[in-house]
Each structure stands twice: as structure tokens, then as C-alpha cells.
Design an enzyme around this catalytic site. Structure first.
Site, PDB file in Angstrom:
ATOM      1  CB  CYS A   1      -0.900   0.006   1.221  1.00  0.00           C
ATOM      2  SG  CYS A   1      -1.866  -1.500   1.419  1.00  0.00           S
TER       3      CYS A   1
ATOM      4  NE  ARG B   1       5.168   2.585  -2.250  1.00  0.00           N
ATOM      5  CZ  ARG B   1       5.606   2.187  -1.056  1.00  0.00           C
ATOM      6  NH1 ARG B   1       4.935   1.275  -0.398  1.00  0.00           N
ATOM      7  NH2 ARG B   1       6.692   2.690  -0.536  1.00  0.00           N
TER       8      ARG B   1
ATOM      9  CD1 TRP C   1      -2.312  -5.210  -4.483  1.00  0.00           C
ATOM     10  CD2 TRP C   1      -1.684  -6.429  -2.721  1.00  0.00           C
ATOM     11  NE1 TRP C   1      -2.036  -6.478  -4.932  1.00  0.00           N
ATOM     12  CE2 TRP C   1      -1.651  -7.251  -3.869  1.00  0.00           C
ATOM     13  CE3 TRP C   1      -1.330  -6.985  -1.496  1.00  0.00           C
ATOM     14  CZ2 TRP C   1      -1.269  -8.592  -3.827  1.00  0.00           C
ATOM     15  CZ3 TRP C   1      -0.950  -8.323  -1.450  1.00  0.00           C
ATOM     16  CH2 TRP C   1      -0.915  -9.105  -2.612  1.00  0.00           C
TER      17      TRP C   1
ATOM     18  CG  ASN D   1       2.224  -0.491   3.616  1.00  0.00           C
ATOM     19  OD1 ASN D   1       1.764  -1.572   3.258  1.00  0.00           O
ATOM     20  ND2 ASN D   1       3.457  -0.102   3.291  1.00  0.00           N
ATOM     21  N   GLY D   2       0.359  -2.601   5.704  1.00  0.00           N
ATOM     22  CA  GLY D   2       0.799  -3.732   6.490  1.00  0.00           C
ATOM     23  C   GLY D   2      -0.356  -4.650   6.823  1.00  0.00           C
TER      24      GLY D   2
ATOM     25  CD  GLU E   1      12.535 -12.681 -14.058  1.00  0.00           C
ATOM     26  OE1 GLU E   1      12.282 -11.485 -14.287  1.00  0.00           O
ATOM     27  OE2 GLU E   1      12.126 -13.267 -13.037  1.00  0.00           O
TER      28      GLU E   1
ATOM     29  CE  LYS F   1      10.089  -9.516 -14.946  1.00  0.00           C
ATOM     30  NZ  LYS F   1       9.824 -10.250 -13.703  1.00  0.00           N
TER      31      LYS F   1
ATOM     32  CD  GLU G   1       5.945 -10.822 -12.413  1.00  0.00           C
ATOM     33  OE1 GLU G   1       6.132 -10.593 -11.217  1.00  0.00           O
ATOM     34  OE2 GLU G   1       6.762 -10.494 -13.309  1.00  0.00           O
TER      35      GLU G   1
ATOM     36  CG  HIS H   1      13.142 -36.773 -15.764  1.00  0.00           C
ATOM     37  ND1 HIS H   1      13.414 -38.112 -15.585  1.00  0.00           N
ATOM     38  CD2 HIS H   1      14.306 -36.209 -16.207  1.00  0.00           C
ATOM     39  CE1 HIS H   1      14.680 -38.351 -15.887  1.00  0.00           C
ATOM     40  NE2 HIS H   1      15.243 -37.220 -16.269  1.00  0.00           N
TER      41      HIS H   1
ATOM     42  CE  LYS I   1       9.020  -2.560  -8.607  1.00  0.00           C
ATOM     43  NZ  LYS I   1       9.377  -3.295  -9.828  1.00  0.00           N
TER      44      LYS I   1
END
Length: 607
Positions: free
Chosen positions: A2, A27, A74, A98-99, A479, A483, A486, A502, A602
Site C-alpha cells: 500500500c 506499488r 492492495w 500499510n501492512g 524468470e 514475466k 505476471e 521426466h 510492487k
């Protein structure tokens, strides 16, 4: 993560509060709100969704006042609705947070039993009622906050406005960052220096457990024991211009193209070009005595750590353990004396990683931190601070922070190899030479942007995509898949190339594109063999390699992406570019919100 901003000002604040929120959009958030103080009244405006919804709400119903707080949320507890959006308010105060308050249910049950009525599903509202109850019982705002904070378990940054005290805000932090900014006849609170950049460059960071009274004249800071303390006021260096897109369509695109510059900046702070050696920031312990390395990180930073594991073991011959931060403490790892624990984070505030850092510190490990915010919580708690120099990264999907992390970790691995007698001066000079080639190679990789954009439509219709790589290219495959997930919302997975047979090979058919990262070199032939297994089952291959590799194995591929021929040391930095660009252009084809993908923040400041 947040975003919080508060202003005790000498002119109207609503527009400036919204501007501060706009600077924290990177964020990630799903609702926003503002509360100002006007003639003894709390004027609150909230809206779900994007910030423009709040702007329209303020246009219809202005929020006058020279003091106010604002927030981008968020969602954790409760859906992203107007009722759950911050600020939360009672008759006495409005509050942003925030938290996460871990014991909110117990607090809420107790408050409800005492007759308090709640309007939201959030954990935050319990703090508003807790402080209000104390004020209604006769406590001053300062006394109420002082009594309420010890009752909260979890992580928080708080900014509180009080109806009967229109010239003051109170802030507090535990586990989530909060910054105080100082202007001319104005004082500010913010989640980070970037939010305050247009208002002031004079800031101080609250320490863990601090709380602060903010007025137009300045601030009074108290520590966790409620003793007055002084915190250093510094010049932030955060630039208001740093969050402009310029001529780019998205921040993510801009940040991808900034990589040659920021990687060069980062390397130049770790390399002495005169004698072709690596030099770390000053520290007071002996690296030659390190007997084991533990790397802890989350998400993209974890994949940077996976690449670094190859480097530490290859160059320094050090055993390396690597964990995702959210799992690390809970498996009760064995941490022997003489170990170095490396924590990698863009923000330096990631809750899981910060908790793991403190766990390692308590276990006697030496702490190194690779971080993009040198004033962050992790940075301040490190024995060895290794800053990246990526500049503010606004796009939620990390790009330039990742390659700068790789640059720092490569430098650290080679330096430790020298200190341990595993690399002589000639070999160190050779490593430095290749590292210094990285920015030009990144530029060469970016030169293929148009051809990557041209083939993105071949990937965009897919429901599933696989990425393959061997050695250090395996973390790059992970990665690349991350991406794509996301920002395009296509399901994607990364695998070590040899693991296809496998199990994952069962997924292969003509509808599943397979992205293969295979620079020419010792592992190339093995990877080509795995490609043939995919091709034999109808898989459509996109091969990312240099000219030599494409000439040998590019025939019959769905598409190819040419990379410059580079030394294996810097290949992970260079091959990050095509997987970033591919994800970016596929997301553009699909029309998704590239910079602020759904459900993502973020930095994650709650566990």
C-alpha cells in the site's frame, strides 16, 4: 504494498495528496482514498479501482482542507470495495495503514463486545476504533497512540488525522516503511521518498518501532519505548522526473531500455578499472573466513539468487543454499557459524525477506544485502550493504532491478573467489573485462526489439507456454515464465531442459509454444537434443541464441531471436532482455495493464 501520504500544509492539499498517490501507483493497488480536515470535520472520499476513479469522485465532491492523508490499498482483508478502501474513520479520527494486523480478530471481537460498530471487513479499522476508544475515554491523541501501538501484532505503517486537532498528524511504523519530509512551513509523511519528491528533498526515515507527531513546525519522534529521539535528516535524491515515461508507452518498456545505463552505473561502483579489480563497499569482517553462503529472496530476486549460486560455487568454490523467503524460517534451517547470508530485494522492505534476515542475524550469520533502496530496512540492518543503482523501478514486473542484482552478485562472487584464493589477479581481470562488456551487449540485445514485437502475436493466443534452459539459463527460463504470467496472464512454466523427459514433455502439443534459451557453448548440444524431443512431439519452438546457435539449430523453429555472442558469465544479464521484451510485447498484443497487472503489488510488505 500500500501507499501512504500525509500533508500538514499551508494550502489546499487534496490535489497534492492525489499526486503523491500517483507517484506510488507502481506499488500496485486496487482502491484509493483521501481524507482532509476542514473546519473541524473529517472529509473523506474513497473509490475502488484505479486512481482516476478517486479523481472523478473528488471532482464531484471536493475535499477542502490544508491537512490530510491519502492511501492506495492492495487488498488483504476484505475485497477491493469503497467500504474497505482507506482512510477508515470514526467520529474522532481517520487513519491509513500499510501492512497487516495479525491479531485483528481478537481486537475486533473485544471492541465489538464493548459496543464499537464496524463498517468494513478490514484489519485496519480495528486500529481506528482502538485509538478512538482511548480518546473518548479522555486520552490525548498522543496518549491514545502510545497506549494502542503495543496492542498491535503484525506489521504497520500508520498515518492518523484527528478531528479535534486539525494541525497535526501522527505516524507510526513497525515492519513497514514510513518517511517524514520537511518543507517550508509544511511537514509530510510518506511510504517512500519518491512519493514526497515534488514536495521536499529533506527527509528522515523512521526506525523500527518509532512513532511521530507531525505539525507545520516539524516533527517530534519517539522510539518504541516512547522516548524522544532524533533521526538523521538526509537529502533523498528522489527525482520527481524519475517517474515520467518520456517517449515510452509503458514504464516497463522504459525500464527495459534503461538497463545498459543502470547496469553500467552499478558495475562502475564495484569495479576499479585502473587495476581491473572488484572493490566492495567498506565492511569489517573477513570474507576469506566465510565457509557457506545462504541466499534468500522472493520472486524475480530469487531467480537472481539462483544464478548467483552457480557463480559462487564455480568461482569461489563455496557451498550455497538458496531458499524462497516465505519458506526459509519455517523449515528451521541449519545455520552454522561462519556463514554469510545474502538477502536480495528491490525495495528492501519485503516482509518475508526481512523476517528471514532477522532470523539469520539472530543465528549469528553475517548479513549481506543486495538492494535498490539504500535507506531501506534491510539496508540499515546489513553488515555488508551492496546497493544496486537501478533508480526507481515503477513497473510492477521487475526488469532493470533484476539485471542490476545480477551485476552486483557477479562482482561479489568474483571478489570472494579472490579472497579465498580461488581466483588469481589475471583471472579477476578477465572477469572484470567481461563484466564491463555487459552494457554494450545489453544494447545489442535491445536492438532486436522490433523483431521480438513482430513475433509476439504468435505467442499471444497460447494458453500455456514452456521455457527451457540449462545451467544459469535455467533460472532465466523461470524468470521468463514469471514475466509472461505476471503481465500477460498466460500460464507459463520454466524447466531445466533435461527435466522435460521426466514429466513435462506430456504437456507438449502443437498449441504449446516452447521458448528455449540456448547460447552456443558447452551446454548447447544437450539443449538442442531436448529441442528435438519437443519438435518430435509437435511442439512449436522459439529459439533464443546467438548467430552460431541459430545457424546450427534454428531451422524449423516457429521463430528465432538472435542475441549477441557473449561470455557465459554475462549471458544471464543479456538473455534477460529477450524474455522481458517477449513478455512485454505479448502483453501489449493482449491489451493487459502492463505496468500494474491485476492482483500484484510492487513489494509485498505482509507475510
Amino acid at each position: 504494498m500500500c501507499g501512504i501520504i500525509g500533508i500538514v500544509g499551508k494550502e489546499q492539499v487534496a490535489d497534492r495528496l492525489v499526486d503523491g498517490l500517483r507517484r506510488m501507483e507502481y506499488r500496485g493497488y486496487d482502491s484509493a482514498g483521501v481524507c482532509t480536515l476542514d473546519e473541524g470535520q473529517l472529509v473523506r472520499r474513497r473509490a475502488p479501482g484505479k486512481l482516476e476513479n478517486l479523481v472523478r469522485e473528488l471532482a464531484r465532491h471536493p475535499a477542502p482542507g490544508q491537512v490530510g492523508i491519502a492511501h492506495t490499498r492492495w487488498a488483504t482483508h476484505g475485497a477491493p470495495t469503497a467500504a474497505n478502501a482507506h482512510p477508515h474513520a470514526t467520529d474522532e479520527l481517520a487513519l491509513v495503514h500499510n501492512g497487516i494486523i495479525e491479531n485483528f480478530r481478537q481486537l475486533r471481537d473485544a471492541l465489538t463486545a464493548r459496543g464499537r460498530r464496524f463498517e468494513s471487513e478490514t484489519d485496519t479499522e480495528v486500529v481506528a476504533h482502538l485509538v478512538s476508544e482511548l480518546i473518548e475515554g479522555g486520552a490525548s491523541p498522543q496518549e491514545a497512540v502510545q497506549q494502542a501501538l503495543p496492542q498491535l501484532r503484525g506489521a504497520f505503517a500508520l498515518a492518523i488525522a484527528f478531528r479535534q486537532h486539525p494541525d497535526m498528524l501522527i505516524g507510526a511504523r513497525l515492519g513497514s516503511p514510513l518517511v517524514v519530509g520537511y518543507g517550508e512551513g509544511e511537514t509530510y509523511l510518506g511510504s517512500d521518498a519518491l512519493a514526497l519528491a515534488p514536495l521536499t528533498q529533506k527527509i528522515c526515515y523512521l526506525d523500527e518501532g518509532d512513532w511521530v507527531i507531525v505539525t507545520r513546525a516539524g516533527s517530534q519522534i519517539f522510539d518504541k519505548d516512547n522516548k524522544p529521539v532524533a533521526r538523521e535528516v538526509t537529502t533523498s535524491g528522489a527525482s520527481a522526473a524519475a517517474i515520467e515515461k518520456g517517449n515510452y508507452r509503458h514504464f516497463m518498456q522504459k525500464e527495459i531500455f534503461e538497463q545498459p545505463t543502470v547496469v553500467a552505473q552499478t558495475l562502475h561502483s564495484y569495479i576499479r578499472q585502473l587495476d581491473q579489480s572488484v572493490a566492495l563497499p567498506a565492511f569489517d569482517f573477513d570474507l576469506s573466513g566465510i565457509n557457506r553462503v545462504t541466499i534468500v529472496a522472493c520472486g524475480t530476486s530469487f531467480y537472481a539468487g539462483m544464478v548467483a549460486k552457480y557463480w559462487f560455487e564455480q568461482f569461489a568454490r563455496l557451498p550455497v543454499d538458496i531458499d524462497v523467503a516465505s519458506e526459509f524460517r519455517y523449515r528451521d534451517p541449519v545455520l552454522e557459524p561462519g556463514g554469510l547470508a545474502i538477502f536480495i530485494s528491490q525495495s528492501g522492505e519485503t516482509a518475508d525477506t526481512l523476517a528471514a534476515l532477522r532470523h539469520c542475524k539472530a543465528a549469528g550469520q553475517t548479513i549481506a544485502v543486495v538492494v535498490n533502496v539504500p535507506t531501506s530496512s534491510m539496508a540499515r540492518e546489513a553488515d555488508l550493504l551492496l546497493p544496486t543503482h537501478a533508480g526507481p523501478e515503477i513497473g510492477v514486473a521487475s526488469t532493470k532491478a533484476f539485471t542490476c542484482q545480477l551485476a552486483v552478485l557477479a562482482a561479489l562472487a568474483s571478489h570472494m573467489a579472490v579472497k579465498r584464493g580461488r581466483m588469481d589477479r589475471a583471472e579477476e581481470a578477465e572477469v572484470v573485462r567481461h563484466l564491463l562488456e555487459a552494457p554494450a551487449s545489453l544494447n545489442a540485445a535491445l536492438a532486436h526489439d522490433d523483431e521480438i514485437a513482430a513475433m509476439a502475436h504468435l505467442i499471444a493466443p497460447a494458453r500455456d507456454v514452456l521455457y527451457l534452459g540449462r545451467g544459469p539459463d535455467y533460472p532465466l527460463a523461470l524468470e521468463g515464465a514469471l514475466k509472461l504470467k505476471e503481465i500477460s496472464y498466460i500460464h507459463a512454466e520454466g524447466y531445466a531442459s533435461g527435466e522435460m523427459k521426466h514429466g513435462p514433455i506430456a504437456l507438449i502439443d502443437e498449441a504449446v509454444p516452447v521458448i528455449v534459451l540456448a547460447p552456443s557453448g558447452p551446454l548447447f548440444e544437450k539443449t538442442v537434443s531436448n529441442m528435438q524431443e519437443v519438435r518430435a512431439r509437435g511442439g512449436k519452438i522459439v529459439l533464443i541464441s546467438d548467430r552460431e546457435g541459430l545457424d546450427e539449430a534454428g531451422e524449423g523453429c516457429l521463430a528465432t531471436i538472435e542475441m549477441p555472442k557473449v561470455h557465459p558469465l554475462i549471458a544471464p544479464l543479456v538473455y534477460a532482455v529477450p524474455v522481458q521484451l517477449l513478455a512485454y510485447h505479448v502483453a501489449c498484443v493482449k491489451g493487459t495493464d502492463v505496468d500494474q497487472p491485476r492482483n500484484l503489488a510492487k513489494s509485498v510488505t505482509v507475510e
